[in-house]
Scaffold this active site. Structure first.
Site, PDB file in Angstrom:
ATOM      1  N   SER A   1      -8.406   3.194   1.949  1.00 16.54           N
ATOM      2  CA  SER A   1      -7.518   1.866   1.729  1.00 16.54           C
ATOM      3  C   SER A   1      -8.472   1.215   1.553  1.00 16.54           C
ATOM      4  O   SER A   1      -9.058   0.887   0.357  1.00 16.54           O
ATOM      5  CB  SER A   1      -7.444   2.346   3.087  1.00 16.54           C
ATOM      6  OG  SER A   1      -6.072   0.976   2.876  1.00 16.54           O
TER       7      SER A   1
ATOM      8  N   ASP B   1     -16.672   0.342 -10.712  1.00 15.61           N
ATOM      9  CA  ASP B   1     -15.963  -0.752 -12.124  1.00 15.61           C
ATOM     10  C   ASP B   1     -17.076  -1.778 -12.832  1.00 15.61           C
ATOM     11  O   ASP B   1     -16.962  -1.504 -13.762  1.00 15.61           O
ATOM     12  CB  ASP B   1     -14.434  -1.237 -11.624  1.00 15.61           C
ATOM     13  CG  ASP B   1     -14.106   0.410 -12.133  1.00 15.61           C
ATOM     14  OD1 ASP B   1     -14.270   1.171 -11.818  1.00 15.61           O
ATOM     15  OD2 ASP B   1     -12.202  -0.089 -11.983  1.00 15.61           O
TER      16      ASP B   1
ATOM     17  N   LYS C   1      -6.051   6.899  -0.635  1.00  9.29           N
ATOM     18  CA  LYS C   1      -5.166   5.893  -0.418  1.00  9.29           C
ATOM     19  C   LYS C   1      -5.052   4.816  -0.324  1.00  9.29           C
ATOM     20  O   LYS C   1      -5.782   3.696   0.099  1.00  9.29           O
ATOM     21  CB  LYS C   1      -5.292   6.076   1.929  1.00  9.29           C
ATOM     22  CG  LYS C   1      -3.806   6.290   2.232  1.00  9.29           C
ATOM     23  CD  LYS C   1      -3.484   4.265   2.750  1.00  9.29           C
ATOM     24  CE  LYS C   1      -2.508   3.657   3.233  1.00  9.29           C
ATOM     25  NZ  LYS C   1      -2.236   2.246   3.390  1.00  9.29           N
TER      26      LYS C   1
END
Length: 429
Positions: A296, A307, A321
């Site tokens: 999460s 990224d 998740k």
């Protein structure tokens, strides 16, 4: 005259119709209001059969609450119907203090599965690990048990004992006896690994986590003669927590750009979250450690930094998740925990059921140092010439003992050193 249960069901139909209309008003794709009348007739018939034929009397309220729980529990592992006690416990857990064992859990194939133990809790000290299955609680099988019921059984008065039966890969099931305690989860820990290299460990994302990380960074970097040359951000076995905390932590490491965005069926479920130039650490080399217990909010941080090419993600694939749960309070002190959207990394990758794939895969292992063979060096020879440099006073035991026991952390530290060597050679050219 209609029966009492028929009257209740009629009210349920009216309520269902109202909820259906209000939900469709908020949806992005309007639909014609339509009630599944045939299914509602079946519901009424099942309810009547249970009331008349079940071995013990059962009241309408219990039946209807069980029906609601069934609706939520069968959507996905994270949606649930919260009674007042469960609602209060959820609020306590995000504030950082609650009673229990210190385990973040989920359901897999109707069996309770450990997402992650929380640092310095009874579960952590007992050796419970991410990916363990809890197949029994005090002898009662967990298969088929709802997640909320399982959590309720594990929580209790501090000092009381509980026995969990654990199934772990490549090992026969075994019992673990634990004592419940007040869980005061300290979300951030920092330490110096070696001169110039630091470690920040985040065990879960709470409301004050970003402030704690910021303080830790300042503390690690406060010695002007020992400025940070590299940092390990340890998110292993971090089960997640508050979205805003994950965004604020990521914002400490990047100057600008998208951190995460969410997409769902409701208009307000589409949100974009950006950095706002509050960077505290500059371009210091960064390694982010993740594993199967990283879930999460920790996946949001790792995915965003990956990224943006701000750090190198190392370890094993994360939990996966990537869904957003919204807490919807009801007017009777109950609440719905409902999955309403999915998380996406800045480059549009969905975390859900995929997780974050490390840039460098390093499996968990322990370092066993080979017994050093007897060797003879120049300094051992009789009459050897002395080095005119003054003897070194560096204490080579500065490296924290944990590094020698933690292969992934050891590899992260070595990578940071390598990055600094490369950077220094580039400057010389």
């Amino acid at each position: 005259m209609p029966s009492n249960s028929q009257t209740v069901v009629q009210r349920l139909v009216i309520a269902f119709f109202a909820v259906t209309l209000s939900w469709q008003v908020g949806a992005k794709e309007p639909q014609e209001p339509r009630l599944p009348l045939e299914e509602l007739r079946t519901f009424v018939e099942v309810m009547e059969r249970i009331k008349s034929a079940y071995v013990e009397p059962i009241d309408d309220k219990t039946l209807l609450e069980n029906a609601i729980k069934g609706m939520l529990n069968n959507l996905d592992p994270h949606s649930s119907y919260l009674d007042p006690k469960a609602f209060q416990e959820l609020q306590e857990s995000t504030s950082g203090e609650f009673g229990g064992l210190g385990i973040e859990v989920g359901m897999e194939d109707d069996v309770l599965k450990v997402v992650s133990p929380i640092d310095d809790t009874p579960a952590f000290r007992a050796g419970i690990e991410a990916q363990d299955f809890i197949i029994k609680i005090d002898g009662q099988p967990t298969k088929g048990m709802s997640l909320m019921d399982a959590v309720a059984k594990m929580r209790g008065k501090p000092g009381t004992s509980i026995v969990l039966t654990i199934a772990r890969e490549n090992r026969a099931p075994f019992d673990v006896k634990l004592k419940r305690a007040i869980i005061k989860a300290q979300s951030v820990r920092a330490q110096t690994l070696e001169q110039g290299y630091g470690l920040i460990r985040i065990s879960q994302f709470q409301s004050n986590t970003a402030n704690e990380v910021s303080k830790a960074l300042r503390k690690l970097n406060q010695d002007k003669n020992n400025l940070l040359k590299g940092l390990v951000l340890d998110l292993r076995n971090n089960p997640g927590g508050l979205l805003q905390a994950a965004i604020d932590v990521t914002d400490l490491f990047i100057d600008q750009g998208l951190i995460v965005y969410t997409k769902g069926r409701l208009d307000n479920s589409e949100q974009n979250y950006f950095a706002n130039s509050r960077t505290s650490i500059g371009d210091i080399p960064l390694v982010i450690l993740v594993n199967s217990g990283s879930a999460s909010a920790s996946e949001i941080v790792a995915g965003a930094l990956q990224d943006h090419k701000r750090g190198i993600v190392m370890g094993t694939n994360s939990f996966g998740k990537g869904s957003v749960q919204t807490i919807l309070p009801l007017n009777n002190e109950h609440a719905l925990k409902l999955t309403t959207a999915l998380y996406y990394t800045p480059l549009g990758r969905s975390i859900q059921a995929e997780g974050i794939e490390p840039d460098i895969v390093v499996e968990r292992a322990k370092i066993s140092q080979e017994q050093q063979s007897i060797t003879i060096k120049e300094a051992d020879l009789v009459g050897h010439l002395n080095n005119d440099k003054s003897p070194s006073t560096t204490d080579k035991k500065n490296t924290v003992d944990a590094i020698t026991d933690d292969y992934q952390l050891n590899q992260a530290l070595n990578l940071l050193k390598g990055l600094n060597i490369i950077a220094s050679k580039e400057k010389v050219r």
